[in-house]
Design a protein around this motif. Structure first.
Motif, PDB file in Angstrom:
ATOM      1  N   ARG A   1      -0.085   0.558  -7.481  1.00  0.00           N
ATOM      2  CA  ARG A   1      -1.495   0.926  -7.429  1.00  0.00           C
ATOM      3  C   ARG A   1      -2.340  -0.307  -7.071  1.00  0.00           C
ATOM      4  O   ARG A   1      -2.198  -1.372  -7.670  1.00  0.00           O
ATOM      5  CB  ARG A   1      -1.941   1.501  -8.774  1.00  0.00           C
ATOM      6  CG  ARG A   1      -3.380   2.035  -8.767  1.00  0.00           C
ATOM      7  CD  ARG A   1      -3.758   2.637 -10.110  1.00  0.00           C
ATOM      8  NE  ARG A   1      -2.879   3.775 -10.427  1.00  0.00           N
ATOM      9  CZ  ARG A   1      -2.121   3.857 -11.500  1.00  0.00           C
ATOM     10  NH1 ARG A   1      -2.108   2.856 -12.372  1.00  0.00           N
ATOM     11  NH2 ARG A   1      -1.367   4.914 -11.721  1.00  0.00           N
TER      12      ARG A   1
ATOM     13  N   ASP B   1       0.840  -1.194   0.000  1.00  0.00           N
ATOM     14  CA  ASP B   1       0.000   0.000   0.000  1.00  0.00           C
ATOM     15  C   ASP B   1       0.880   1.250   0.000  1.00  0.00           C
ATOM     16  O   ASP B   1       1.779   1.407   0.823  1.00  0.00           O
ATOM     17  CB  ASP B   1      -0.894  -0.003   1.249  1.00  0.00           C
ATOM     18  CG  ASP B   1      -2.191   0.744   1.014  1.00  0.00           C
ATOM     19  OD1 ASP B   1      -2.344   1.323  -0.071  1.00  0.00           O
ATOM     20  OD2 ASP B   1      -3.037   0.747   1.916  1.00  0.00           O
ATOM     21  N   GLY B   2       0.633   2.131  -0.962  1.00  0.00           N
ATOM     22  CA  GLY B   2       1.432   3.346  -1.077  1.00  0.00           C
ATOM     23  C   GLY B   2       2.557   3.240  -2.089  1.00  0.00           C
ATOM     24  O   GLY B   2       3.249   4.230  -2.352  1.00  0.00           O
ATOM     25  N   THR B   3       2.737   2.045  -2.664  1.00  0.00           N
ATOM     26  CA  THR B   3       3.757   1.886  -3.716  1.00  0.00           C
ATOM     27  C   THR B   3       3.062   1.541  -5.030  1.00  0.00           C
ATOM     28  O   THR B   3       2.771   2.451  -5.810  1.00  0.00           O
ATOM     29  CB  THR B   3       4.791   0.806  -3.333  1.00  0.00           C
ATOM     30  OG1 THR B   3       4.106  -0.411  -2.968  1.00  0.00           O
ATOM     31  CG2 THR B   3       5.646   1.259  -2.166  1.00  0.00           C
TER      32      THR B   3
END
Length: 517
Positions: free
Chosen positions: A462, A458-460
């Motif tokens: 999509r 999450d956060g890297t």
């Protein structure tokens, strides 16, 4: 006890015995003792190197030990090792005789270096597909090291002991009288827990590895296929996996894998790993990925950070982390996990013989679980959130024909109830009337689908609103050089055969990326 075909097969295996073996049984007058006597006499009848005695003094009856004549036996079977555990018995006979196990020299040395005493007891059910690996791993360790003893206990045969020990899930392992672990574990996992310096040594070794061309994260069908296809291109390939085999290890029967009429999850997982290891692939098992760091510049290395503090670098990465059982997320569920809240009816169902259980979920997996459990337990309550069951009609007809099954639809489970030690019931809300109802029971089997193992991403890359890794038709993610495949992705159907194909696609796409970079 054994039919002619099995006896002939057993005779072939026992020709590999390195030396004599002694089986000492502790029996009583019941039918299970009679069956054990027949089994042991059948084994002795096919090999002159096997001697059987019936003067054992074990308090668990029926049971028998496996060992060399004149030496204290270190392997015990408390119960008939049939079904999934028959292979465990054959391996115990061979390894106790001195036949070399199929593990690396490094693992053998590590086992022999363990200090003790280490007295293991594993509680199993004979229908559990995860139990044999635990039994076989501990038997192997006992065969190699005189400081290790291991006893397999059939939970359905020793129900009073199981209840006294408050065991509500298998496999459950005790060490020196205390609970040691639950769930599937192999030799390397046991060693990682017993040898406190093993994790640090592994981290140092991993951190020193050269950059890979393709690094696969995950060892399920998608990860295995990706590794094979990458390695066949002659490029430097690595696999880092929390447990090789992934979710397949928890699958009972597989009958839709093209060209294979029938197999079981653990067998398929072993075949996948064996296939991968025939190629020059660096397999790093028992390693959990915690972060993905994109390349800092075009053509730079992508990093995968691990829980042990080490990092791996690669020109391309294939994410194949799979999925896990979805939980209900209600009060009491986490507290009573493995204390009545279960996910595998095949493994844990026999522990609830004659008792009351619930199945949460009305899809195919939930209805199949309810049908299977109805033949073992006293009563099954199936709870489905939707206004109707979603399973195939043939399964629904079978379920509704069973007298000891109650079905509630439009029902939302609200809480798992317990007495501090084990599950005593649950509450659910009737979504139509908004009334709350209580169901008294001893076990809850959750069958509401899967969750992708993607939180660490999450956060890297999509992710979709379901937290699946978004991929295109080539398996590419939102980060250049990072590809993904299998149940962790937005692929529409979560099937083994689809995961294998997606793994191959991702590997070919990674290779194409490398040659065009």
């Amino acid at each position: 006890m054994l039919d002619a075909a099995i006896k002939a097969q057993l005779k072939t295996y026992l020709e590999k015995l390195v030396g004599p073996i002694e089986l000492i049984a502790s029996l009583e007058g019941g039918p299970r003792s009679a069956e054990m006597r027949d089994l042991l006499e059948d084994i002795a009848s096919v090999s002159s190197r096997v001697h059987v005695a019936f003067d054992g003094t074990d308090a668990r009856r029926p049971s028998f030990t496996v060992g060399k004549p004149g030496e204290p036996a270190r392997i015990t079977f408390a119960g008939l090792p049939m079904g999934h555990e028959f292979t465990s018995l054959v391996l115990a006979l061979l390894q106790a005789s001195g036949y070399p196990p199929k593990v690396s020299d490094a693992v053998i040395a590590q086992v022999k270096g363990l200090t003790g005493p280490l007295d293991f007891v594993t509680y199993v059910s004979l229908t559990c597909q995860n139990c044999p690996e635990v039994v076989q791993s501990l038997n192997l360790m006992a065969a190699l090291n005189p400081n290790v003893r291991h006893t397999m206990v059939d939970g359905s045969l020793y129900q009073a002991e199981v209840e006294a020990q408050k065991i509500m899930a298998v496999p459950t392992v005790h060490l020196n009288g205390a609970t040691y672990g639950q769930g599937r574990m192999g030799v390397e996992e046991f060693l990682a827990k017993l040898d406190t310096g093993a994790a640090d040594r592994a981290a140092t070794e991993i951190a020193a590895k050269d950059e890979f061309d393709v690094l696969v994260v995950g060892g399920g069908p998608a990860g295995a296929a990706a590794a094979i296809y990458a390695a066949r291109k002659g490029i430097r390939t690595g696999v880092v996996a929390q447990r090789f085999g992934g979710q397949v290890l928890d699958t009972m029967a597989i009958e839709n894998f093209v060209s294979v009429g029938h197999t079981e999850g653990p067998k398929l997982a072993a075949a996948l790993e064996n296939h991968v290891r025939t190629y020059d692939v660096d397999v790093m098992n028992l390693q959990q990925a915690t972060a993905l760091v994109p390349a800092k510049a075009p053509g730079g290395a992508i990093e995968i950070e691990l829980a042990n503090g080490a990092s791996l670098r690669s020109k391309t990465v294939i994410l194949a982390t799979g999925a896990r059982w979805r939980q209900m997320g209600v009060p009491g569920e986490a507290e009573y996990m493995a204390k009545g809240v279960c996910f595998c009816p095949h493994c844990d169902g026999p522990l609830f013989k004659g008792k009351r259980v619930a199945v949460i979920g009305g899809g195919n997996s939930g209805v199949e679980a309810a049908i299977d459990l109805a033949g073992i337990v006293g009563h099954v309550t199936l709870i489905e959130y939707d206004s109707r069951l979603r399973a195939d009609e043939v399964l629904q007809r079978k379920l509704r024909s069973l007298a000891n099954v109650t079905i509630h639809v439009s029902a939302r489970t609200t809480e798992v109830l317990g007495n501090g030690e084990k599950v005593t019931g649950l509450t659910y809300e009737d979504r139509t009337t908004k009334e709350l109802h209580r169901v008294d029971l001893e076990g809850i089997f959750v069958q509401i689908g899967l969750l992708p193992n993607s939180e660490w991403l999450d956060g890297t890359v999509r992710l979709s609103n379901r937290k699946e890794i978004e991929i295109d038709t080539r398996g590419a993610t939102s980060i250049p050089g990072v590809f993904a495949a299998g149940d962790a992705t937005t692929v529409p159907y979560k099937q083994i055969v689809i995961a294998v194909g997606a793994g191959a696609t991702a590997a070919l796409s990674a290779f194409d990326h490398l040659i065009r970079a």
